[in-house]
Design a protein around this motif. Sequence first.
Motif, mmCIF file in Angstrom:
data_model
loop_
_atom_site.group_PDB
_atom_site.id
_atom_site.type_symbol
_atom_site.label_atom_id
_atom_site.label_comp_id
_atom_site.label_asym_id
_atom_site.label_seq_id
_atom_site.Cartn_x
_atom_site.Cartn_y
_atom_site.Cartn_z
ATOM 1 N N ALA A 84 10.523 0.801 8.915
ATOM 2 C CA ALA A 84 11.845 0.239 8.639
ATOM 3 C C ALA A 84 12.104 0.172 7.133
ATOM 4 C CB ALA A 84 11.972 -1.149 9.267
ATOM 5 N N VAL A 85 11.078 -0.160 6.359
ATOM 6 C CA VAL A 85 11.220 -0.188 4.904
ATOM 7 C C VAL A 85 11.470 1.225 4.387
ATOM 8 C CG1 VAL A 85 10.011 -0.652 2.728
ATOM 9 C CG2 VAL A 85 9.943 -2.331 4.569
ATOM 10 N N ALA A 86 10.796 2.228 4.956
ATOM 11 C CA ALA A 86 11.030 3.623 4.561
ATOM 12 C C ALA A 86 12.486 4.002 4.815
ATOM 13 C CB ALA A 86 10.087 4.550 5.315
ATOM 14 N N GLU A 87 13.025 3.605 5.963
ATOM 15 C CA GLU A 87 14.430 3.887 6.270
ATOM 16 C C GLU A 87 15.346 3.167 5.284
ATOM 17 O OE1 GLU A 87 15.244 3.041 10.386
ATOM 18 O OE2 GLU A 87 13.560 4.270 11.045
ATOM 19 N N PHE A 88 14.996 1.944 4.932
ATOM 20 C CA PHE A 88 15.766 1.190 3.937
ATOM 21 C C PHE A 88 15.785 1.942 2.611
ATOM 22 C CE2 PHE A 88 15.313 -1.883 0.390
ATOM 23 C CZ PHE A 88 16.587 -2.431 0.411
ATOM 24 N N PHE A 89 14.623 2.451 2.179
ATOM 25 C CA PHE A 89 14.568 3.199 0.928
ATOM 26 C C PHE A 89 15.368 4.492 1.026
ATOM 27 C CE2 PHE A 89 10.460 0.920 -0.198
ATOM 28 C CZ PHE A 89 11.066 0.146 -1.167
ATOM 29 N N ASN A 90 15.331 5.160 2.173
ATOM 30 C CA ASN A 90 16.126 6.377 2.344
ATOM 31 C C ASN A 90 17.609 6.078 2.216
ATOM 32 O OD1 ASN A 90 13.968 8.095 2.628
ATOM 33 N ND2 ASN A 90 13.914 7.905 4.850
ATOM 34 N N ASP A 91 18.036 4.914 2.710
ATOM 35 C CA ASP A 91 19.440 4.522 2.591
ATOM 36 C C ASP A 91 19.814 4.240 1.142
ATOM 37 O OD1 ASP A 91 19.800 4.796 5.300
ATOM 38 O OD2 ASP A 91 19.661 2.650 5.737
ATOM 39 N N LEU A 92 18.839 3.843 0.320
ATOM 40 C CA LEU A 92 19.100 3.557 -1.091
ATOM 41 C C LEU A 92 19.126 4.807 -1.949
ATOM 42 C CD1 LEU A 92 16.870 0.433 -1.849
ATOM 43 C CD2 LEU A 92 19.321 0.504 -1.448
ATOM 44 N N VAL B 191 8.864 -1.075 -5.102
ATOM 45 C CA VAL B 191 9.295 -2.463 -4.936
ATOM 46 C C VAL B 191 8.979 -3.282 -6.180
ATOM 47 C CG1 VAL B 191 9.062 -2.458 -2.423
ATOM 48 C CG2 VAL B 191 7.159 -3.238 -3.819
ATOM 49 N N GLU B 192 9.832 -4.244 -6.454
ATOM 50 C CA GLU B 192 9.579 -5.204 -7.524
ATOM 51 C C GLU B 192 8.520 -6.205 -7.073
ATOM 52 O OE1 GLU B 192 9.749 -7.005 -11.129
ATOM 53 O OE2 GLU B 192 10.805 -5.183 -10.584
ATOM 54 N N ALA B 193 8.672 -6.674 -5.813
ATOM 55 C CA ALA B 193 7.755 -7.662 -5.266
ATOM 56 C C ALA B 193 7.931 -7.727 -3.757
ATOM 57 C CB ALA B 193 8.022 -9.040 -5.868
ATOM 58 N N VAL B 194 6.922 -8.263 -3.090
ATOM 59 C CA VAL B 194 7.018 -8.629 -1.682
ATOM 60 C C VAL B 194 6.740 -10.121 -1.624
ATOM 61 C CG1 VAL B 194 6.077 -8.331 0.636
ATOM 62 C CG2 VAL B 194 6.287 -6.350 -0.869
ATOM 63 N N THR B 195 7.685 -10.867 -1.075
ATOM 64 C CA THR B 195 7.521 -12.315 -0.999
ATOM 65 C C THR B 195 7.422 -12.759 0.452
ATOM 66 O OG1 THR B 195 9.895 -12.744 -1.006
ATOM 67 C CG2 THR B 195 8.805 -12.670 -3.147
ATOM 68 N N LEU B 196 6.672 -13.825 0.661
ATOM 69 C CA LEU B 196 6.550 -14.433 1.978
ATOM 70 C C LEU B 196 7.289 -15.760 1.968
ATOM 71 C CD1 LEU B 196 2.776 -13.792 2.683
ATOM 72 C CD2 LEU B 196 4.735 -12.465 3.481
ATOM 73 N N LYS B 197 8.071 -15.990 3.009
ATOM 74 C CA LYS B 197 8.888 -17.198 3.091
ATOM 75 C C LYS B 197 8.631 -17.872 4.443
ATOM 76 C CE LYS B 197 13.715 -18.644 3.105
ATOM 77 N NZ LYS B 197 15.106 -18.167 3.067
ATOM 78 N N PRO B 198 7.958 -19.029 4.443
ATOM 79 C CA PRO B 198 7.738 -19.730 5.702
ATOM 80 C C PRO B 198 9.062 -20.151 6.331
ATOM 81 C CG PRO B 198 6.388 -20.672 3.944
ATOM 82 C CD PRO B 198 7.362 -19.722 3.300
ATOM 83 N N GLY B 199 9.133 -20.009 7.636
ATOM 84 C CA GLY B 199 10.329 -20.403 8.371
ATOM 85 C C GLY B 199 9.941 -21.125 9.652
ATOM 86 N N HIS B 200 10.880 -21.197 10.577
ATOM 87 C CA HIS B 200 10.640 -21.881 11.848
ATOM 88 C C HIS B 200 11.514 -21.256 12.928
ATOM 89 C CE1 HIS B 200 14.406 -24.007 10.963
ATOM 90 N NE2 HIS B 200 13.923 -24.154 9.741
ATOM 91 N N GLU C 22 0.831 -1.208 0.000
ATOM 92 C CA GLU C 22 0.000 0.000 0.000
ATOM 93 C C GLU C 22 0.865 1.257 0.000
ATOM 94 O OE1 GLU C 22 -3.898 -1.655 2.468
ATOM 95 O OE2 GLU C 22 -2.406 -0.468 3.514
ATOM 96 N N SER C 23 1.972 1.200 0.719
ATOM 97 C CA SER C 23 2.812 2.385 0.888
ATOM 98 C C SER C 23 3.875 2.552 -0.190
ATOM 99 C CB SER C 23 3.512 2.331 2.258
ATOM 100 O OG SER C 23 2.565 2.250 3.297
ATOM 101 N N TYR C 24 4.393 1.453 -0.724
ATOM 102 C CA TYR C 24 5.575 1.521 -1.580
ATOM 103 C C TYR C 24 5.461 0.690 -2.851
ATOM 104 C CZ TYR C 24 7.221 3.192 2.894
ATOM 105 O OH TYR C 24 7.345 3.873 4.068
ATOM 106 N N ALA C 25 4.269 0.475 -3.364
ATOM 107 C CA ALA C 25 4.085 -0.361 -4.561
ATOM 108 C C ALA C 25 4.925 0.131 -5.732
ATOM 109 C CB ALA C 25 2.617 -0.418 -4.957
#
Length: 92
Positions: A73-81, A34-43, A28-31
């Motif tokens: 945090a994603v906004a900060e990541f984009f600011n760093d880029l 971003v190229e994609a948002v992926t979900l990765k199941p973990g444990h 919603e905020s950064y479409a």
Amino acid sequence: MKPTITIEYCDECMYLKPALEAAQKILESYADRVEAVTLKPGHDGVFRVTSENTLIIEMGDEGLPNAERVARAVAEFFNDLTPQPPLGERSL
């Protein structure tokens, strides 16, 4: 090139819903950024948001980050880029 954001979440801990909420907030905020948002199941209690090999945010002492914290945090990541102009050319 736009980055892919990956949300790795603990399936056993039932972190799928918070991961989906975080993914929705990112999209919603950064479409457009971003190229994609992926979900990765973990444990083992994992909740980690990364892009390539860069850690954006993960669960820590503050507990499971909600969608708003992940988006910040994603906004900060984009600011760093974002390339910054040389110090002498910055407007104040």
